[in-house]
Motif scaffolding. Sequence first.
Motif, short mmCIF file in Angstrom:
data_model
loop_
_atom_site.label_atom_id
_atom_site.label_comp_id
_atom_site.label_asym_id
_atom_site.label_seq_id
_atom_site.Cartn_x
_atom_site.Cartn_y
_atom_site.Cartn_z
N GLN A 51 0.48 -1.37 -0.01
CA GLN A 51 0.02 0.16 0.34
C GLN A 51 0.89 0.71 0.21
N SER A 52 0.33 2.02 -0.49
CA SER A 52 1.32 4.17 -0.57
C SER A 52 0.14 4.97 -0.42
N PRO A 53 0.29 5.51 -0.27
CA PRO A 53 1.49 5.71 0.59
C PRO A 53 1.40 5.98 1.97
N PRO A 54 2.33 5.69 2.77
CA PRO A 54 2.38 4.94 4.18
C PRO A 54 1.60 5.82 4.95
N ASP A 55 2.10 7.14 4.84
CA ASP A 55 1.08 8.87 5.67
C ASP A 55 0.90 8.94 4.90
N LEU A 56 -0.63 9.91 5.40
CA LEU A 56 -0.86 11.31 4.54
C LEU A 56 -1.77 11.88 5.54
N ILE A 57 -1.18 12.87 4.84
CA ILE A 57 -1.97 14.50 6.23
C ILE A 57 -2.77 15.35 5.16
N LEU A 58 -3.93 15.51 5.57
CA LEU A 58 -4.61 16.29 4.75
C LEU A 58 -6.35 17.58 5.69
N GLN A 59 -5.50 18.67 4.77
CA GLN A 59 -6.95 19.36 5.68
C GLN A 59 -7.95 18.74 5.52
N GLU A 60 -8.79 19.01 6.02
CA GLU A 60 -10.52 19.08 5.75
C GLU A 60 -11.35 19.24 4.99
N GLY A 61 -11.88 18.20 4.01
CA GLY A 61 -12.26 19.27 2.57
C GLY A 61 -11.37 18.75 1.11
N ALA A 62 -10.00 18.08 2.25
CA ALA A 62 -9.86 17.77 0.78
C ALA A 62 -9.52 16.15 -0.54
N ASN A 63 -9.70 15.80 -0.90
CA ASN A 63 -9.25 14.83 -1.57
C ASN A 63 -8.29 13.68 -1.42
N SER A 64 -8.27 12.53 -1.90
CA SER A 64 -7.44 11.43 -1.71
C SER A 64 -6.96 10.64 -2.32
N THR A 93 -11.06 -1.12 -8.93
CA THR A 93 -10.01 -2.30 -9.11
C THR A 93 -10.44 -2.60 -10.60
N VAL A 94 -8.71 -2.78 -11.27
CA VAL A 94 -8.04 -2.99 -12.37
C VAL A 94 -7.60 -3.92 -12.27
N ALA A 95 -7.81 -5.37 -12.29
CA ALA A 95 -7.81 -6.76 -11.57
C ALA A 95 -6.39 -7.04 -12.96
N THR A 96 -6.67 -7.04 -13.89
CA THR A 96 -5.66 -6.93 -14.80
C THR A 96 -4.43 -6.49 -14.58
N GLU A 97 -4.46 -5.25 -13.32
CA GLU A 97 -2.90 -4.35 -13.75
C GLU A 97 -2.51 -4.87 -11.93
N ARG A 98 -3.09 -5.51 -11.48
CA ARG A 98 -2.92 -6.00 -10.18
C ARG A 98 -3.15 -4.51 -9.16
N TYR A 99 -4.05 -3.88 -9.17
CA TYR A 99 -4.02 -1.65 -8.13
C TYR A 99 -5.85 -2.62 -7.94
N SER A 100 -5.79 -1.85 -7.10
CA SER A 100 -6.87 -0.67 -6.97
C SER A 100 -6.82 0.26 -6.11
N LEU A 101 -7.51 1.12 -6.52
CA LEU A 101 -7.24 2.37 -5.68
C LEU A 101 -8.73 2.66 -4.70
N LEU A 102 -8.53 3.94 -3.62
CA LEU A 102 -9.83 4.13 -2.45
C LEU A 102 -9.39 5.60 -2.42
N TYR A 103 -11.06 6.28 -2.80
CA TYR A 103 -10.95 7.72 -4.08
C TYR A 103 -11.88 8.24 -2.27
N ILE A 104 -11.33 8.94 -1.59
CA ILE A 104 -11.80 10.32 -0.45
C ILE A 104 -12.36 10.98 -0.63
N SER A 105 -12.66 11.97 -1.11
CA SER A 105 -13.48 13.08 -1.58
C SER A 105 -14.00 13.93 -0.44
N SER A 106 -14.10 15.56 -0.60
CA SER A 106 -14.28 16.36 0.73
C SER A 106 -13.60 15.58 1.85
N SER A 107 -13.06 15.51 2.82
CA SER A 107 -12.58 14.91 3.79
C SER A 107 -12.58 15.13 4.78
N GLN A 108 -13.47 14.19 5.88
CA GLN A 108 -13.34 15.35 7.56
C GLN A 108 -13.01 14.45 8.20
#
Lengths: 111, 109
Positions: free
Chosen positions: B6-19, B63-78
């Motif tokens: 998994q990447s990144p190992p750590d993430l700091i966001l301001q409230e409202g940002a996407n990641s 998830t793109v199984a053929t390319e062996r990765y998955s992404l998690l999107y967080i919008s408008s973070s709280q």
Amino acid sequence: EPEVTQTPSHQVTQMGQEVILRCVPISNHLYFYWYRQILGQKVEFLVSFYNNEISEKSEIFDDQFSVERPDGSNFTLKIRSTKLEDSAMYFCASSRDETQYFGPGTRLLVL
Amino acid sequence: GIQVEQSPPDLILQEGANSTLRCNFSDSVNNLQWFHQNPWGQLINLFYIPSGTKQNGRLSATTVATERYSLLYISSSQTTDSGVYFCAAPNSGYSTLTFGKGTMLLVSP
């Protein structure tokens, strides 16, 4: 929505003591699992259970560990003689298909 | 057995940002799960997503199984999104899950 439940939520024990961690899986699930997470580390598989027997176990699951489904609802993990390094969060999970549902965990502290 | 990174190992966001959080896995999978571990240590199921895209409120996963990765999107973070996000994949079939090391997310007000 049905949930996996675990008791106790926290347990403190002395080194060398036996502990039993209890889980009630979701009622129509057939596959049961125990995982553990040492503080600050990733979740690690311990053992899986299906049809009243162990189906897989990891290297961590040595002779001091045992699992049992004593009745139709409970699933237990016993640690016979606890060690300091057994301190961790223990998660029970169950599944009916590919999706595993996790309980809230039991935090075990061995002193 | 399967390797999950998994990447990144750590993430700091301001409230409202996407990641975007990423999960790479070494073998073909028929299951991929995302979890959120809250500050009390509980593992909350977010998605079961062996392929394609799913959305649940402000969260979505692809998830793109053929390319062996998955992404998690967080919008408008709280701030309540803070915690550790794990992805996990099975070695085979109904098998045990192998977890990644997680991404620790901190959302500041």
